[in-house]
Design a protein around this motif. Structure first.
Motif, short mmCIF file in Angstrom:
data_model
loop_
_atom_site.label_atom_id
_atom_site.label_comp_id
_atom_site.label_asym_id
_atom_site.label_seq_id
_atom_site.Cartn_x
_atom_site.Cartn_y
_atom_site.Cartn_z
N MET A 309 0.90 -7.45 -7.06
CA MET A 309 -0.13 -6.94 -6.26
C MET A 309 -1.61 -6.95 -6.90
N ASN A 310 -2.71 -7.08 -6.09
CA ASN A 310 -4.16 -7.04 -6.82
C ASN A 310 -4.53 -5.51 -6.79
N ALA A 311 -4.52 -5.04 -8.01
CA ALA A 311 -4.95 -3.31 -7.93
C ALA A 311 -6.19 -3.18 -7.36
N GLU A 312 -7.18 -4.22 -7.14
CA GLU A 312 -8.51 -4.08 -6.82
C GLU A 312 -8.42 -4.00 -5.36
N ARG A 313 -7.48 -4.17 -4.66
CA ARG A 313 -7.15 -4.25 -3.06
C ARG A 313 -6.46 -3.08 -2.73
N TYR A 314 -6.66 -2.32 -1.71
CA TYR A 314 -5.99 -0.94 -1.37
C TYR A 314 -4.90 -1.29 -0.54
N ALA A 315 -3.81 -0.69 -0.73
CA ALA A 315 -2.51 -0.99 -0.24
C ALA A 315 -1.99 0.48 0.64
N GLU A 316 -2.29 0.35 1.70
CA GLU A 316 -2.06 1.53 2.84
C GLU A 316 -0.71 2.13 2.52
N LYS A 317 0.34 1.21 2.21
CA LYS A 317 1.70 1.84 2.14
C LYS A 317 1.98 2.67 1.16
N LEU A 318 1.01 2.51 0.09
CA LEU A 318 1.09 3.53 -0.91
C LEU A 318 0.63 4.98 -1.03
N SER A 319 -0.32 5.08 0.12
CA SER A 319 -1.17 6.10 0.19
C SER A 319 -0.24 7.44 0.16
N GLY A 320 -0.69 8.37 -1.21
CA GLY A 320 -0.17 9.57 -1.18
C GLY A 320 1.33 9.65 -1.64
N THR A 321 1.96 8.50 -2.16
CA THR A 321 3.24 8.60 -2.56
C THR A 321 3.63 8.67 -3.92
N ALA A 322 2.73 8.87 -4.73
CA ALA A 322 3.07 8.75 -6.48
C ALA A 322 2.59 10.21 -7.22
#
Length: 443
Positions: A309-322
């Motif tokens: 994954m490129n950490a500079e690009r937002y990944a919607e699937k990870l929103s609010g998961t951690a």
């Protein structure tokens, strides 16, 4: 001897002219070439010493060579550099031997240039007392020559930390690093590993900061030790160990490590969770993720999941998961100079300015992955305040739903606890320079 020095010339060429990493290319040549234990030690000493003191060495050479060093044959320049290093900074090799070996090495490249090498080195020996230079020039120039740092890094440390602390950073960044290992709590207990290391002939001492750390003061290559191969230990600096220790890790958490390779911090987090929960380790390159997987397998870790994954690009699937998000962002590495002295020569102010944009993009994206009540941890291996505290202040201003949690790991002399809550670890004989900030998403 010539074989060892010839190997050093080849390594220096790769590092200084082809942007290779000193530790990687040194390891490659030492494993590939048939060198005795004594010659391996000599190559290591010459390579790291020449890289460390390149600024001072080039200043000296400039007094004897009229032409621009950048326009000269690179092998001849490196033969001169490593010879001046031996003559100036080592006292175990006779001066005549250094000069003779340099001339013989040079003859293989050019008889004419070998005469130049001979003349320059003998001229230096006749005039070496003239190169103390600590009382000449302005303050920055004196420090540059004394500690062998380029002007811009010297000025950065003095401006940001003050003259006393700045000079201390310059001095300690030239210290010879020790090897530190982290004991893997999934496989072994501290006392067990300690006794086994001593039994195998290693000179060890307890870590200065972290309870799971052992400092290897002497002994054979640690990565060839059975304890390493079995996954009982892994090589990691204590500054880097502090990151996972300060993340308030609990069992069964979901943790994202967005810039994870080679996986030291991901593996440490997994160990602290006792193989429960999930650690999602991301990196931009598949080949680097392979290192994370290899480390996890060796250490017996089962809860790490690797994805590109490129950490500079937002990944919607990870929103609010951690529950926890770690961003050990790409940085200038100015805290690692004692281990990677080429950083002095392959970085510049412009490249650092471009890094700040990347760091801030990663911060903004990663913050969206944190659960309410979860924590975002930002770390770097640089001492540049623009990449550290200034980034944190910028982020908090843009994201008021986060607030800094005050870090305090005890009084160790070289740790600066800033009033805002984050911490800077200054390099010394035992640890690398580092920066850590922890922010909680409280609303």
């Amino acid at each position: 001897m010539i074989n060892a020095r010839n190997t050093a010339v080849k390594i220096l060429k790769q590092v200084l002219y082809n942007n290779a990493y000193s530790n990687t290319v040194l390891s490659m040549y030492l494993n590939r070439e048939d060198l005795s234990k004594k010659d391996r030690a000599l190559v290591t000493e010459i390579v790291y010493g020449t890289l460390k003191y390149k600024y001072t060495i080039d200043s000296i050479l400039g007094s004897f060579i009229k032409s621009n060093l950048k326009k000269m044959d690179v092998d001849i320049v490196n033969i001169l550099r490593m010879s001046i290093y031996q003559l100036r900074y080592l006292d175990k090799i006779p001066e005549f031997a250094v000069v003779n070996e340099a001339v013989e090495l040079s003859k293989k490249r050019s008889i004419k240039l070998s005469k130049l090498v001979n003349g320059v080195l003998r001229n230096y020996l006749r005039n070496k007392d003239n190169f103390i230079r600590e009382d000449k020039g302005n303050k920055i120039d004196r420090l540059c020559f004394k500690y062998s740092f380029p002007h811009w890094i010297t000025e950065l440390f003095i401006t940001q930390y003050g003259e006393s602390t700045g000079e201390s950073i310059l001095k300690n960044s030239n210290a010879v690093p020790k090897i530190t290992v982290r004991i893997n709590s999934l496989k072994a207990k501290y006392e067990q590993v300690w006794n086994e290391l001593k039994k195998n002939g290693y000179d060890v001492e307890k870590g200065i900061v972290c309870k799971e750390a052992v400092v290897i003061k002497g002994g054979s290559n640690i990565e060839s030790n059975p304890l390493f191969r079995k996954g009982y230990i892994t090589v990691q600096d204590e500054s880097a160990m502090l990151v996972a220790n300060l993340m308030d890790i609990e069992k069964n958490m979901i943790v994202l490590d967005l810039c994870s390779a080679p996986g030291g911090k991901s593996c440490h987090i997994a160990e602290l969770m006792n193989n429960t929960g999930k650690v999602y380790s991301y990196d931009l390159y598949e080949n680097k993720l392979a290192l994370v997987k290899d480390n996890a397998k060796r250490l017996g870790i089962e809860n790490i999941i690797c994805n590109k994954m490129n950490a500079e690009r937002y990944a919607e699937k990870l929103s609010g998961t951690a529950d926890r998000v770690l961003i050990d962002v790409p940085c200038s590495g100015l805290g690692l100079i004692r281990k990677k002295p080429e950083i002095k020569w392959n970085k510049d102010q412009q490249s650092i300015d471009s890094l700040i944009k990347i760091q801030r993009n990663i911060m903004l994206n990663s913050s969206k992955y944190v659960k309410l009540g979860g924590k975002l941890v930002y770390s770097t291996c640089t001492l540049n305040k623009m990449e550290n505290g200034e980034n944190i202040k910028w982020f908090i201003k843009k994201n008021p739903e986060f607030k800094l949690e005050k870090l305090d790991y005890g009084d160790f002399g070289n740790i600066i606890y800033h009033r805002e809550g984050y911490m800077t670890i200054l390099p010394n004989d035992n640890v690398d320079g580092f920066f850590i900030a922890k922010m909680i998403k409280y609303r």
